[in-house]
Design an enzyme around this catalytic site. Sequence first.
Site, PDB file in Angstrom:
ATOM      1  N   LEU A   1      15.722  -2.717  23.314  1.00 23.79           N
ATOM      2  CA  LEU A   1      14.559  -3.018  24.147  1.00 23.79           C
ATOM      3  C   LEU A   1      14.914  -3.154  25.621  1.00 23.79           C
ATOM      4  CD1 LEU A   1      12.660  -5.620  21.916  1.00 23.79           C
ATOM      5  CD2 LEU A   1      12.397  -3.130  22.002  1.00 23.79           C
TER       6      LEU A   1
ATOM      7  N   ASP B   1      17.286   3.303  16.442  1.00 22.82           N
ATOM      8  CA  ASP B   1      18.191   3.388  17.591  1.00 22.82           C
ATOM      9  C   ASP B   1      17.436   3.917  18.805  1.00 22.82           C
ATOM     10  OD1 ASP B   1      20.523   3.089  19.057  1.00 22.82           O
ATOM     11  OD2 ASP B   1      21.331   5.036  18.480  1.00 22.82           O
TER      12      ASP B   1
END
EC number: 3.5.2.3
Length: 342
Positions: free
Chosen positions: A16, A246
């Site tokens: 993130l 991912d």
Amino acid sequence: MTTLTITRPDDWHVHLRDGEVLKDTVRDISRYNGRALIMPNTVPPVTNTEMALAYRDRILAEQHGEQFEPLMALYLTDNTTPDEIRKAKATGKIVAAKLYPAGATTNSDSGVTDAKNIYHVFEAMEEVGMLLLVHGEVTHNHVDIFDREKEFLDTVLAPIVNDFPNLKIVLEHITTSDAANFVNNASDNVAATITAHHLLFNRNHMLVGGIKPHFYCLPILKRNTHQQALIEAATSGSKKFFLGTDSAPHAKGAKESACGCAGSYTAHAALELYAEVFENEGKLENLEAFASLNGPDFYGIARNTDTVTLEKASWDVPETMPFGSDIVVPIRANEKIEWEVK
């Protein structure tokens, strides 16, 4: 099939980033996921319990779905202690620790220089039931970039699996038939995540007809035969493989440069992209296990109790998406995706 309803999915491997971009990355990841395991290779890396909990609070401040829960991981270093593992586990919010070989990927310079340096940490993890997540590549200069996963399996992971039989291990974002075979042949304490982009693409997509920087990720895309092995593993229904995107955003300029960053952004449409793969294989009935059941079962966490519905509906992926004060180019930009979460 025009609609598919499954248990709400989770993403067991996502980046993130931090700071102003969180409002955008958290928006996408919390749109329909119940939980996401947040990777700790931020700047600085999340190396202790306090940092992990503070990062979690920053994520929660931006969440868009009330159902969403970020699960945290510690970044292992040569200086990580068994006491830190016990402290993290006791919070109930930090579920794993991540082994990055130093220099293997984005922001991994503080990673572990030799796995044997932290065997005492693995002992503590085995004792308290904390999972070990592994970026499975060696970083030796003499090892070809396309061979680094296989070398890691042979020289690093196999000894860890042998020496710590009760330690649950997730081999992250596998990219080779070697890794799929390793996981299939290992005990039930070894599992793997597989990304959407490694199922959809191979190195030809990245290199033929000009370099496509938005396909550049680590571990790097491999040849078609490895891609096919990953597709077979993901769609097989095996409990050993589960969803981990991912998804790893970088600003457009950081990708489209003379020395571009590694990472592909898929959080905008991850479940839809996986659905395309499973549909192409005639295995849509196995998508729920891969996306929603196998992960929580391996982690020993309750499955989500609500559902999401995918509809067969073509939509256009935008050319770019907001990324803080910058923009990110998502996978399949300016192309159509054939499924949509309603």
